[in-house]
Design a protein around this motif. Structure first.
Motif, PDB file in Angstrom:
ATOM      1  N   MET A 186       0.798  -1.228   0.000  1.00 49.71           N
ATOM      2  CA  MET A 186       0.000   0.000   0.000  1.00 49.71           C
ATOM      3  C   MET A 186       0.829   1.275   0.000  1.00 49.71           C
ATOM      4  O   MET A 186       0.317   2.337  -0.296  1.00 49.71           O
ATOM      5  CB  MET A 186      -0.914   0.048   1.223  1.00 49.71           C
ATOM      6  CG  MET A 186      -2.045  -0.925   1.157  1.00 49.71           C
ATOM      7  SD  MET A 186      -3.280  -0.399  -0.008  1.00 49.71           S
ATOM      8  CE  MET A 186      -4.727  -0.892   0.847  1.00 49.71           C
ATOM      9  N   GLY A 187       2.094   1.179   0.393  1.00 49.37           N
ATOM     10  CA  GLY A 187       2.945   2.359   0.397  1.00 49.37           C
ATOM     11  C   GLY A 187       2.841   3.205   1.652  1.00 49.37           C
ATOM     12  O   GLY A 187       3.355   4.316   1.684  1.00 49.37           O
ATOM     13  N   ILE A 188       2.201   2.703   2.692  1.00 46.50           N
ATOM     14  CA  ILE A 188       2.105   3.436   3.960  1.00 46.50           C
ATOM     15  C   ILE A 188       3.371   3.153   4.760  1.00 46.50           C
ATOM     16  O   ILE A 188       3.725   1.990   4.983  1.00 46.50           O
ATOM     17  CB  ILE A 188       0.848   3.009   4.751  1.00 46.50           C
ATOM     18  CG1 ILE A 188      -0.402   3.275   3.921  1.00 46.50           C
ATOM     19  CG2 ILE A 188       0.787   3.737   6.087  1.00 46.50           C
ATOM     20  CD1 ILE A 188      -1.660   2.640   4.481  1.00 46.50           C
ATOM     21  N   ARG A 189       4.042   4.197   5.190  1.00 41.94           N
ATOM     22  CA  ARG A 189       5.293   4.047   5.938  1.00 41.94           C
ATOM     23  C   ARG A 189       5.011   3.946   7.437  1.00 41.94           C
ATOM     24  O   ARG A 189       4.014   4.488   7.914  1.00 41.94           O
ATOM     25  CB  ARG A 189       6.220   5.211   5.638  1.00 41.94           C
ATOM     26  CG  ARG A 189       6.563   5.311   4.150  1.00 41.94           C
ATOM     27  CD  ARG A 189       7.628   6.325   3.864  1.00 41.94           C
ATOM     28  NE  ARG A 189       8.901   6.008   4.484  1.00 41.94           N
ATOM     29  CZ  ARG A 189       9.776   5.100   4.044  1.00 41.94           C
ATOM     30  NH1 ARG A 189       9.497   4.403   2.980  1.00 41.94           N
ATOM     31  NH2 ARG A 189      10.914   4.895   4.661  1.00 41.94           N
ATOM     32  N   PHE A 190       5.902   3.281   8.162  1.00 38.27           N
ATOM     33  CA  PHE A 190       5.785   3.134   9.612  1.00 38.27           C
ATOM     34  C   PHE A 190       7.024   3.744  10.250  1.00 38.27           C
ATOM     35  O   PHE A 190       8.111   3.170  10.195  1.00 38.27           O
ATOM     36  CB  PHE A 190       5.617   1.652   9.990  1.00 38.27           C
ATOM     37  CG  PHE A 190       4.292   1.101   9.563  1.00 38.27           C
ATOM     38  CD1 PHE A 190       3.214   1.140  10.431  1.00 38.27           C
ATOM     39  CD2 PHE A 190       4.098   0.594   8.300  1.00 38.27           C
ATOM     40  CE1 PHE A 190       1.976   0.660  10.033  1.00 38.27           C
ATOM     41  CE2 PHE A 190       2.868   0.115   7.892  1.00 38.27           C
ATOM     42  CZ  PHE A 190       1.809   0.154   8.761  1.00 38.27           C
ATOM     43  N   ALA A 191       6.844   4.917  10.843  1.00 40.87           N
ATOM     44  CA  ALA A 191       7.952   5.649  11.461  1.00 40.87           C
ATOM     45  C   ALA A 191       8.522   4.863  12.626  1.00 40.87           C
ATOM     46  O   ALA A 191       7.789   4.393  13.491  1.00 40.87           O
ATOM     47  CB  ALA A 191       7.463   7.013  11.933  1.00 40.87           C
ATOM     48  N   GLY A 192       9.833   4.709  12.645  1.00 41.08           N
ATOM     49  CA  GLY A 192      10.509   4.003  13.723  1.00 41.08           C
ATOM     50  C   GLY A 192      10.616   2.503  13.512  1.00 41.08           C
ATOM     51  O   GLY A 192      11.130   1.788  14.371  1.00 41.08           O
ATOM     52  N   HIS A 193      10.156   2.000  12.384  1.00 39.74           N
ATOM     53  CA  HIS A 193      10.250   0.562  12.116  1.00 39.74           C
ATOM     54  C   HIS A 193      11.718   0.177  11.953  1.00 39.74           C
ATOM     55  O   HIS A 193      12.485   0.882  11.289  1.00 39.74           O
ATOM     56  CB  HIS A 193       9.467   0.215  10.847  1.00 39.74           C
ATOM     57  CG  HIS A 193       9.299  -1.257  10.640  1.00 39.74           C
ATOM     58  ND1 HIS A 193      10.316  -2.050  10.138  1.00 39.74           N
ATOM     59  CD2 HIS A 193       8.254  -2.067  10.869  1.00 39.74           C
ATOM     60  CE1 HIS A 193       9.885  -3.294  10.064  1.00 39.74           C
ATOM     61  NE2 HIS A 193       8.626  -3.325  10.501  1.00 39.74           N
ATOM     62  N   PRO A 194      12.165  -0.943  12.543  1.00 36.92           N
ATOM     63  CA  PRO A 194      13.586  -1.285  12.506  1.00 36.92           C
ATOM     64  C   PRO A 194      14.100  -1.754  11.145  1.00 36.92           C
ATOM     65  O   PRO A 194      15.310  -1.713  10.908  1.00 36.92           O
ATOM     66  CB  PRO A 194      13.709  -2.409  13.545  1.00 36.92           C
ATOM     67  CG  PRO A 194      12.345  -3.005  13.611  1.00 36.92           C
ATOM     68  CD  PRO A 194      11.387  -1.878  13.362  1.00 36.92           C
ATOM     69  N   ASP A 195      13.226  -2.203  10.248  1.00 38.61           N
ATOM     70  CA  ASP A 195      13.690  -2.753   8.966  1.00 38.61           C
ATOM     71  C   ASP A 195      12.604  -2.599   7.903  1.00 38.61           C
ATOM     72  O   ASP A 195      12.123  -3.570   7.354  1.00 38.61           O
ATOM     73  CB  ASP A 195      14.060  -4.233   9.148  1.00 38.61           C
ATOM     74  CG  ASP A 195      14.689  -4.827   7.908  1.00 38.61           C
ATOM     75  OD1 ASP A 195      15.222  -4.063   7.080  1.00 38.61           O
ATOM     76  OD2 ASP A 195      14.659  -6.058   7.755  1.00 38.61           O
ATOM     77  N   LEU A 196      12.236  -1.363   7.614  1.00 41.61           N
ATOM     78  CA  LEU A 196      11.131  -1.120   6.685  1.00 41.61           C
ATOM     79  C   LEU A 196      11.634  -1.208   5.248  1.00 41.61           C
ATOM     80  O   LEU A 196      12.159  -0.255   4.686  1.00 41.61           O
ATOM     81  CB  LEU A 196      10.491   0.240   6.947  1.00 41.61           C
ATOM     82  CG  LEU A 196       9.163   0.476   6.245  1.00 41.61           C
ATOM     83  CD1 LEU A 196       8.116  -0.528   6.723  1.00 41.61           C
ATOM     84  CD2 LEU A 196       8.673   1.880   6.496  1.00 41.61           C
ATOM     85  N   ARG A 197      11.487  -2.398   4.671  1.00 42.59           N
ATOM     86  CA  ARG A 197      11.825  -2.607   3.265  1.00 42.59           C
ATOM     87  C   ARG A 197      10.799  -3.555   2.676  1.00 42.59           C
ATOM     88  O   ARG A 197      10.022  -4.176   3.393  1.00 42.59           O
ATOM     89  CB  ARG A 197      13.245  -3.150   3.103  1.00 42.59           C
ATOM     90  CG  ARG A 197      13.485  -4.444   3.813  1.00 42.59           C
ATOM     91  CD  ARG A 197      14.975  -4.803   3.797  1.00 42.59           C
ATOM     92  NE  ARG A 197      15.227  -5.812   4.797  1.00 42.59           N
ATOM     93  CZ  ARG A 197      15.404  -7.101   4.524  1.00 42.59           C
ATOM     94  NH1 ARG A 197      15.376  -7.530   3.288  1.00 42.59           N
ATOM     95  NH2 ARG A 197      15.617  -7.951   5.490  1.00 42.59           N
ATOM     96  N   ARG A 198      10.803  -3.669   1.380  1.00 41.51           N
ATOM     97  CA  ARG A 198       9.807  -4.484   0.696  1.00 41.51           C
ATOM     98  C   ARG A 198       9.955  -5.938   1.110  1.00 41.51           C
ATOM     99  O   ARG A 198      11.056  -6.416   1.370  1.00 41.51           O
ATOM    100  CB  ARG A 198       9.938  -4.298  -0.796  1.00 41.51           C
ATOM    101  CG  ARG A 198       9.657  -2.820  -1.165  1.00 41.51           C
ATOM    102  CD  ARG A 198       9.296  -2.673  -2.570  1.00 41.51           C
ATOM    103  NE  ARG A 198       7.852  -2.710  -2.710  1.00 41.51           N
ATOM    104  CZ  ARG A 198       7.164  -1.878  -3.476  1.00 41.51           C
ATOM    105  NH1 ARG A 198       7.782  -0.946  -4.156  1.00 41.51           N
ATOM    106  NH2 ARG A 198       5.879  -1.981  -3.593  1.00 41.51           N
ATOM    107  N   ILE A 199       8.818  -6.619   1.141  1.00 44.88           N
ATOM    108  CA  ILE A 199       8.817  -8.005   1.597  1.00 44.88           C
ATOM    109  C   ILE A 199       8.326  -8.962   0.508  1.00 44.88           C
ATOM    110  O   ILE A 199       8.726 -10.117   0.472  1.00 44.88           O
ATOM    111  CB  ILE A 199       7.973  -8.124   2.881  1.00 44.88           C
ATOM    112  CG1 ILE A 199       8.148  -9.447   3.559  1.00 44.88           C
ATOM    113  CG2 ILE A 199       6.509  -7.859   2.623  1.00 44.88           C
ATOM    114  CD1 ILE A 199       7.518  -9.512   4.937  1.00 44.88           C
ATOM    115  N   LEU A 200       7.481  -8.506  -0.400  1.00 42.95           N
ATOM    116  CA  LEU A 200       6.961  -9.341  -1.474  1.00 42.95           C
ATOM    117  C   LEU A 200       7.456  -8.892  -2.849  1.00 42.95           C
ATOM    118  O   LEU A 200       7.724  -9.712  -3.708  1.00 42.95           O
ATOM    119  CB  LEU A 200       5.425  -9.340  -1.459  1.00 42.95           C
ATOM    120  CG  LEU A 200       4.799  -9.915  -0.189  1.00 42.95           C
ATOM    121  CD1 LEU A 200       3.316  -9.637  -0.147  1.00 42.95           C
ATOM    122  CD2 LEU A 200       5.060 -11.410  -0.095  1.00 42.95           C
TER     123      LEU A 200
END
Length: 192
Positions: free
Chosen positions: A117-131
């Motif tokens: 969806m392209g929604i970012r999560f501030a403070g996430h430890p490893d926010l990168r694409r998964i699929l």
């Protein structure tokens, strides 16, 4: 505290942080602001016993504002009570705080929402694409994304050939033996 006592006390304790309460078919949903998410999440986990994050999902209300909703499905194992938290996020904002440090299972759910969806999560430890691969320019679960997909350049590291099915650990071999004897774990490995 029992399940029926829980929701009125939650309403009283959180007061103005709760934007809306929705009761439908025996399920309770509280709508909160994204800015209050971490405080409400910690309160639900620590004080109310919602120790299990079942799922996080997202909804694209294409054409509406705010465009996105993020839905947190919580469960209390000790009280056997389900609670849904919902927040609304505008497309311009497009970011909410992470809860992956509150419920570790949120890590992969948040990454999937970011990827699709392209929604970012501030403070996430490893926010990168998964699929999808890194650098993929689209978000496939948004409603404007066409069902047939969009052309894009796939990186060289992506698989280009189908995987062989012969000799894998979970592939059976045709024979006259019983099903139990054809199971891959029943075969002895062939020694070189």
């Amino acid at each position: 505290m029992t399940g029926p006592e829980l929701f009125p006390s939650l309403s009283r304790m959180l007061g103005e942080k709760l934007q809306e309460k929705i009761e439908f078919r025996g399920e309770t949903t509280f709508v909160i602001l994204p800015a209050d998410l971490r405080e409400v999440a910690k309160f639900c986990r620590d004080d109310l016993g919602f120790d299990y994050l079942l799922d996080i999902t997202s909804v694209d209300n294409f054409g509406g504002e705010p465009r996105f909703e993020i839905v947190y499905e919580l469960y209390s194992l000790t009280l056997a009570v389900h609670l849904r938290l919902k927040l609304r996020v505008s497309e311009d904002e497009g970011e909410v705080p992470t809860v992956s440090d509150i419920w570790p299972t949120a890590n992969w759910h948040e990454r999937e929402i970011y990827d699709m969806m392209g929604i970012r999560f501030a403070g996430h430890p490893d926010l990168r694409r998964i699929l999808m691969w890194e650098g993929y320019p689209y978000f496939p679960l948004r409603k404007e994304f066409p069902l047939e997909g969009l052309p894009s350049n796939m990186p060289d590291v992506a698989f280009s050939e189908s995987a062989p099915l012969e000799g894998g650990p979970f592939v059976t071999s045709p024979s006259t033996a019983t099903a139990k004897d054809r199971e891959p774990r029943a075969r002895r490995p062939i020694e070189p």
